[in-house]
Motif scaffolding. Sequence first.
Motif, PDB file in Angstrom:
ATOM      1  N   TYR A 191      -4.260  -4.929   8.374  1.00 47.63           N
ATOM      2  CA  TYR A 191      -3.371  -4.040   9.105  1.00 47.63           C
ATOM      3  C   TYR A 191      -3.393  -4.471  10.561  1.00 47.63           C
TER       4      TYR A 191
ATOM      5  N   SER B 240       0.871  -1.174   0.000  1.00 43.66           N
ATOM      6  CA  SER B 240       0.000   0.000   0.000  1.00 43.66           C
ATOM      7  C   SER B 240       0.909   1.225   0.000  1.00 43.66           C
ATOM      8  N   ILE B 241       1.300   1.714   1.145  1.00 45.45           N
ATOM      9  CA  ILE B 241       2.089   2.954   1.190  1.00 45.45           C
ATOM     10  C   ILE B 241       3.464   2.797   0.547  1.00 45.45           C
TER      11      ILE B 241
ATOM     12  N   MET C 204     -15.066   9.749  -7.954  1.00 48.63           N
ATOM     13  CA  MET C 204     -15.883   9.103  -6.921  1.00 48.63           C
ATOM     14  C   MET C 204     -17.003  10.008  -6.453  1.00 48.63           C
TER      15      MET C 204
ATOM     16  N   GLY D  52       3.234   4.539  -7.233  1.00 50.57           N
ATOM     17  CA  GLY D  52       2.574   3.903  -6.101  1.00 50.57           C
ATOM     18  C   GLY D  52       1.067   4.007  -6.154  1.00 50.57           C
TER      19      GLY D  52
ATOM     20  N   THR E 194     -12.575  -0.382   8.864  1.00 54.35           N
ATOM     21  CA  THR E 194     -12.831   0.727   7.927  1.00 54.35           C
ATOM     22  C   THR E 194     -13.677   0.310   6.730  1.00 54.35           C
TER      23      THR E 194
ATOM     24  N   LEU F  78     -18.990   1.485  -4.808  1.00 53.45           N
ATOM     25  CA  LEU F  78     -19.349   2.489  -3.800  1.00 53.45           C
ATOM     26  C   LEU F  78     -20.861   2.685  -3.763  1.00 53.45           C
TER      27      LEU F  78
ATOM     28  N   HIS G 100      -3.325   0.812  -7.272  1.00 53.15           N
ATOM     29  CA  HIS G 100      -4.550   0.914  -6.477  1.00 53.15           C
ATOM     30  C   HIS G 100      -5.699   1.488  -7.269  1.00 53.15           C
TER      31      HIS G 100
ATOM     32  N   VAL H  13      -8.622  -2.825   6.494  1.00 56.79           N
ATOM     33  CA  VAL H  13      -8.458  -3.523   5.223  1.00 56.79           C
ATOM     34  C   VAL H  13      -7.033  -3.307   4.705  1.00 56.79           C
TER      35      VAL H  13
ATOM     36  N   LYS I 296      -8.922  -1.077  -8.177  1.00 53.89           N
ATOM     37  CA  LYS I 296     -10.278  -0.647  -7.834  1.00 53.89           C
ATOM     38  C   LYS I 296     -11.148  -0.519  -9.077  1.00 53.89           C
TER      39      LYS I 296
ATOM     40  N   TYR J  12      -5.919   7.208   5.384  1.00 60.22           N
ATOM     41  CA  TYR J  12      -5.072   6.032   5.557  1.00 60.22           C
ATOM     42  C   TYR J  12      -4.967   5.808   7.059  1.00 60.22           C
TER      43      TYR J  12
ATOM     44  N   VAL K  62     -13.256   6.143   1.200  1.00 62.19           N
ATOM     45  CA  VAL K  62     -12.311   5.099   0.808  1.00 62.19           C
ATOM     46  C   VAL K  62     -11.080   5.148   1.696  1.00 62.19           C
ATOM     47  N   GLN K  63     -10.517   3.986   1.898  1.00 59.97           N
ATOM     48  CA  GLN K  63      -9.193   3.914   2.506  1.00 59.97           C
ATOM     49  C   GLN K  63      -8.214   3.981   1.344  1.00 59.97           C
ATOM     50  N   ALA K  64      -7.381   5.006   1.331  1.00 63.68           N
ATOM     51  CA  ALA K  64      -6.459   5.199   0.212  1.00 63.68           C
ATOM     52  C   ALA K  64      -5.176   4.422   0.450  1.00 63.68           C
ATOM     53  N   GLU K  65      -4.311   4.395  -0.549  1.00 62.64           N
ATOM     54  CA  GLU K  65      -3.061   3.641  -0.426  1.00 62.64           C
ATOM     55  C   GLU K  65      -2.048   4.332   0.488  1.00 62.64           C
ATOM     56  N   ASP K  66      -2.186   5.611   0.676  1.00 63.45           N
ATOM     57  CA  ASP K  66      -1.336   6.333   1.623  1.00 63.45           C
ATOM     58  C   ASP K  66      -1.937   7.711   1.863  1.00 63.45           C
TER      59      ASP K  66
END
Lengths: 289, 289, 579, 579
Positions: free
Chosen positions: A129, A103-104, B85, B107, A148, B265, B111, A136, B115, C227, C251-255
């Motif tokens: 996590y 992810s990050i 979104m 990065g 979440t 969503l 994602h 998630v 999605k 995040y 949404v839960q973002a990647e960072d």
Amino acid sequence: MTTATEPMKSKDYKSTVPPTWCPGCGDFGVLNAVLKAFADKTMSIDDTVLVSGIGCSSRFPYFVKTYGMHTAHGRVLPVAAGLKMSRPDLNVIAFGGDGDGFSIGGGHVPHVVRKNTDLTYILMDNSIYGLTKGQVSPTSQVGMVTTTTPYGAPDNPVNPLAFCLTYGATYVAQAYSSKSKQVQELVTGAMEHKGFAFVNIISPCPTFNKINTFDSYKESLEEVPADHDTSDLNAALKIALRAKEGKTPIGLLYKVERPTLVERLTEIRQKAKGDDNFDLNKVIDQYIP
Amino acid sequence: MTTATEPMKSKDYKSTVPPTWCPGCGDFGVLNAVLKAFADKTMSIDDTVLVSGIGCSSRFPYFVKTYGMHTAHGRVLPVAAGLKMSRPDLNVIAFGGDGDGFSIGGGHVPHVVRKNTDLTYILMDNSIYGLTKGQVSPTSQVGMVTTTTPYGAPDNPVNPLAFCLTYGATYVAQAYSSKSKQVQELVTGAMEHKGFAFVNIISPCPTFNKINTFDSYKESLEEVPADHDTSDLNAALKIALRAKEGKTPIGLLYKVERPTLVERLTEIRQKAKGDDNFDLNKVIDQYIP
Amino acid sequence: MTKANDLIIRIGGEGGEGIISSGDMITQAAARSGLEVLTFKTFPAEIRGGYAMYQIRFSHEVILSEGSGFNVLCCFNKEALDNNRSQIEKGSVLIYDFPGGDIAEEQNIEGVHCYPVPMSKIAKEELSTYRSKNMVAMGAISELFSIGAIPLRELIQEKFGKKGQEVVEINFKALDAGAKHAREHLKKTDPFQMDEGKPQKDVMIISGNEAIGLGALLAGVKYFSAYPITPATEVAIFLSKHLPKVNGNLVQAEDEIASLANVIGASYGGVKSMTATSGPGLSLMQELIGMSSMMEVPVVIADVQRGGPSTGLPTKHEQSDLFLAALGSHGDASKVVLSPEGVEDCIYLTTEAFNIAEQYQVPVLILSDGSLGFRTSSIKKPDPSKIKRIERLKYEPGANGDKPYERYELTESGISAMSHPGQPGGNYISTGLEHAPSSAPRYSPENRVSMTDKRFGKLDTLEDFVQATEVDDMDGAQVGVIAWGSTIGTAREAVKLARAEGVKVAAIYPKLVWPLPLKALNAFAKKYPKTLVPEVNKQGQLASLLRMKTDMKPISYNIYSGMPFTPKMILEKIKEVSK
Amino acid sequence: MTKANDLIIRIGGEGGEGIISSGDMITQAAARSGLEVLTFKTFPAEIRGGYAMYQIRFSHEVILSEGSGFNVLCCFNKEALDNNRSQIEKGSVLIYDFPGGDIAEEQNIEGVHCYPVPMSKIAKEELSTYRSKNMVAMGAISELFSIGAIPLRELIQEKFGKKGQEVVEINFKALDAGAKHAREHLKKTDPFQMDEGKPQKDVMIISGNEAIGLGALLAGVKYFSAYPITPATEVAIFLSKHLPKVNGNLVQAEDEIASLANVIGASYGGVKSMTATSGPGLSLMQELIGMSSMMEVPVVIADVQRGGPSTGLPTKHEQSDLFLAALGSHGDASKVVLSPEGVEDCIYLTTEAFNIAEQYQVPVLILSDGSLGFRTSSIKKPDPSKIKRIERLKYEPGANGDKPYERYELTESGISAMSHPGQPGGNYISTGLEHAPSSAPRYSPENRVSMTDKRFGKLDTLEDFVQATEVDDMDGAQVGVIAWGSTIGTAREAVKLARAEGVKVAAIYPKLVWPLPLKALNAFAKKYPKTLVPEVNKQGQLASLLRMKTDMKPISYNIYSGMPFTPKMILEKIKEVSK
Ligand SMILES: Cc1ncc(C[n+]2csc(CCOP(=O)(O)OP(=O)(O)O)c2C)c(N)n1
Ligand SMILES: Cc1ncc(C[n+]2csc(CCOP(=O)(O)OP(=O)(O)O)c2C)c(N)n1
Ligand code: SF4
Ligand code: SF4
Ligand SMILES: [Mg+2]
Ligand SMILES: [Mg+2]
């Protein structure tokens, strides 16, 4: 202090810090197998550096007697890479979780991989996590309910194996925390490999992931076929994509050789006639008008 | 102002800002073809938003009459995703360069793609950093001499097509700036596609990239075979990997359907019985001791 | 026996031993029985092991802070006792797991009422489930201090009912066993006992983090991306449940970078948008905070501070992101920073944050902190119909006649109408480059100066707009206290105590901390030239900003041990500097 | 005809027209002929189109700044003329492309010596290559002001020789055609003419960015990782050529976060490491800057500032990252910020930065800026053998006897010995979490306080260590100027001019800008209570820090138009505030 020449037992690699993981955490299995692999290869505790990001799994370095760095969330690979580039004499092993890595930290992986950076990367994948208590993760399944995602996760998961294969990794394997022997072998193989070696270790989180449990993996685990050609990228990708069918392939998927980052940087220094005692006046003189 | 119902010609979509690109820049071809695609689909200038990162290519939105955002280096996709979104009624099209997309922005790609975010992403790939005047880019070839790689680039390039395929993109195509008709068709297809559509457009930079030139592409271009099954991921990956053989496949590699982010969503809001006039007292009352 | 009007119970033990859940239950029970409650929790940074603490303050009056120390200490294990031993004051109560736990000896501390309760033993031997240990303790506590016995049973029924009556019964049994032990084996020698209060309507009990989420809902948030990060994750957890109900998306973002990018995109589209994070995330957001400032896109960012720098003390208390919030991002970036004092503020300052963001088209940061984020307290229910919602100045198609729309039109107020995609004639390119009024890039010196002045100048009216500064005057005060964030409640209590002792002290509580409310602050400093600024950071961050922007020479009182101030600490300092 | 001792020529035209390369050539030619030179360039943010400017100041004495305005303006096109017309002063010279270019009319500006040179026409018609236009102009300029005619030819030979004698000849022809036009068709009425200087040995000509790279080499850098960004990329370009020669490694990372992560890993390994960036990159690095502060890993970060915030004015001048550099990163993070005044400083402050980083085990930031980064100037060659190189305090295996090694041992100086992987007995885990002396995570209040005090306290001796503050005293001065970064040179010149006019003025030039050199600054402020702080940013960032840390109430003089100060601007302000 023990040096590389005196063989150590696996337990001799353990630091005095007791692991902070929950009872039953998959990461214990990984720790034990990795320590065995260290003992097996009589790794020098002084010449080995364990680098990690942030997460439950990233606490790993504290529990081992080697050198180590516990860095920032998602930055394990570039920190490890910087260290390896400047100190190619060291064994640099990167550790982290699924969130930390994909992810990050997901923006660093393609680059560290395509450069064939001379690192072993051990990811403890629990599809959640852990340290932040159950959100998630990028490897969580669609629809998974977490703190979440109370209505179910909307996103398809990433496939760490397929990603690394596509990025050009030269060693790609998956293991399962409880299969200690295989973990040990694959980690040993990774450490022996020249170039970037990725070992994704399924390491369940009994505390926060009630879906991907030790039980659930019993059904989905699937050994890489014995006749699989580990130099066949397409075949390896096909195995990696078994995840889509709900399967969890374990074993060595891919292993090839190509020039590593350290080799390529060495070439550059050679081209430049690199010399520790290079006289900087030669640079300065280029700027005389 | 013209609205969606009055058909506009391609030139009617041009803003009054003259492109700041060098004469001969591949991005001109992309601009013209995209404008044609807009005219073709009689896109509404009011309901379309072009979002870009930073780079020569990311100046794109200025030259078009629609709405637009010129954001930060590498952040085009998450900005565009946030917009889409919350405003699924809009056509949101993302633009950027190879560095913007696959180096600093790398990065975000996995994602936004996994999605299946309802976006079209048009990347102008010149295998160089144009705006900063000629540094190595993630799609530059190994050994390429640039301002920051005077001894030759040490890194294998990324493969944007293979990456997006592996990430789970549902529409993946590659085009070539000078083949205007195909660019237009593939962009039209992308805009019509439901879900994440990626069009990598080879768009040479005659100013700074003296290796990947219009001439050099003459030899390497290779149409996707007419009998290619665009729903076959493996076949698509094979075509994408032709880059390793020095080939530049062009055409539609892959197209499938699966639930999009906006759809998922929407499902969540439905599960939650989403209501614009929801009485917040119902939430508050849950916190009465 | 005198009845206490204000009681603080601290429960300590190992993280994961059920301290949190049982603490939550007794808190809720007390609130049900009409008491005011305010809790304070600390966790270890690890998932397992390490010392965790849950403290509850009960009162019949509004509670301002965690208080100073505790009246009752309940130790689940030896570590808890060791950690707190030096803080046990004469006259207080010690309840501890004995015999049968890891505390080896009976405790006899002079002047302290020591009550051994064999919690582990009862749990294991009588109830044959070690996990009920915490309920045994709650039973004893409830019995000893007359706290919410009936609501506790109701709550057990409600909470565990879903898991089957068996589970409920086990918990009842544990509760009863604890109460029985207290009744039969302990001789109550302490004076602490809480009257039941008057059960209140219109009260809710919610944490600071949830309150930020609720404030966002009340303000009309429709998009949230974040995040996870301790101690801010609960904002996202709250909204992930409730936002879809108002047809919003989360949404839960990647960072954290993606989160803020998402939010900027959404807000450009015309939707009220927000993210929440803690220090490390705020560091990562710096580039995009500057971008939203430059684009003049309204965004709200909650930063629930923790001990820094780097990973620092992720579960501990600190107020040390003020410099970054106010002065971070490269270049000169205008932005607004608010800081709530308590749970109720978390609601209303968040609605205020949205209003400011919309009114001024600027990024607004909310600086909460870990103790406040985890603090639950009983507060008055907000009335959604009374919340003021301000909307951004929106472009009206055709309003300008033939004049083309200018997104960054230079106006007297510095605020320009914003169009939203879909609006005919409102087309423009939002950009992080310096731009002309039309939004086209423009680098000329004159334009640069006027655009910079616009972005900063539009905030000139902010102090009057937001009115988030409270002054507590006192004639003849020798010292004026300036506190921010969750130190405000503590300072309020200290000021009250000081005045009760006859010390003359005034105070000002700015909740708008950047740009500083200079009119109020300067007026205050004029009346009380000697100012005292207590804050939980090393550098004296607010005091530094005050020096920067006013002529004050405040006396800094900085602590940075990972713990908040107690009222007593500030009281002592007030007395010291008043001399 | 009087001969000028100080001449400023400004050349303006469209970006990409060869202005830079021809400017570089005449600069170099002048330096060869023994003149001091200093250049100033501005580019558009776009690759093509837009106004570009190259200004060269020639002198027989050390040049302090770009100067005020210009003596000679050479316009390649109409845009250049339009942009500069209002700045043309009486007595100066205007050279412009006429007839045949896009300037439609012959220019007759009162009091200005106007010389039409048909550069485009000659290039197209006589030389049939439009690209030689700039050489035609150089020929005319060289002829008109007697600047480096011979070296210009040498340089053409050297530079184009590789491309074949044909290319050399074309350029010679263009040069000659320009000179011939000047000789035959222009009547020189202006007084400007540069004597040849004495050709100097030991002089080099290098840009500010290259000088940072050179400084790094001299300091012993062995690892460099960066991501390209205007106006900092040239640091990487320089080092990518030269670093491998000393067996060092350089990589272009995927972004700025990765760059700094790389650098931290390398430095942990014991190797002197560095990165270079500009504002947006510095924003992205905030989290890891805090991490290196917490880990106490020496790192050097050069930030070549540009106009902010966000993408801002990427090619323009500003000094606006000081707040972020000094006070950025969440939490309380200790770090050091230096700022060079000129090209020579770029060398020596960079070596100083490495020495500080090593000595104090702290991140050190160098704040340069775009004008300085692109500025080339003639400076004295550094002597590599005279550069002082300080190495970090290294752990000696066995030195502690049986005592286990403690990475973060609490020492009097606050500095602890650092072990490098490979050293037996030195094993430890470097961490961004708060830690005990041993490096194991520890969250106790006492430890937290002592570790925070260690990280800040170790810098107490910094002011004496670095000695990067220069005081220019003057008895009876009414005003004391405080300047930082590249404004220093401009301020020096202004002070000189003021004194020449009999105005008494003192000055202090801190090159260590965080933590502030308080001893020197307070002593200065005591002598000169009225201080003037000119800086190129909106918020008065240095002035703010001065207010924060001293009792000064400086008069801020802020400009933020994308251009640096001129000496005249500061001179006027000095006079104004001296009254
Ligand atoms: C910049 C930043 N953002 C967020 C966090 C909070 N955080 C710590 S660990 C973690 C994720 C942990 O998940 P994973 O990487 O899968 O490791 P696990 O705990 O499951 O082993 C997060 C989000 C952080 N420390 N830093
Ligand atoms: C955070 C940040 N880092 C670096 C830059 C400088 N920068 C601007 S564009 C660019 C790369 C351009 O290359 P690419 O994305 O391929 O676009 P192109 O110009 O080739 O179209 C870089 C590094 C920046 N603007 N922001
Ligand atoms: S929370 Fe999960 S991942 Fe973390 S230690 Fe516990 S079981 Fe392991
Ligand atoms: S530099 Fe290259 S990419 Fe940029 S505008 Fe010029 S030709 Fe195009
Ligand atoms: Mg995980
Ligand atoms: Mg490019």
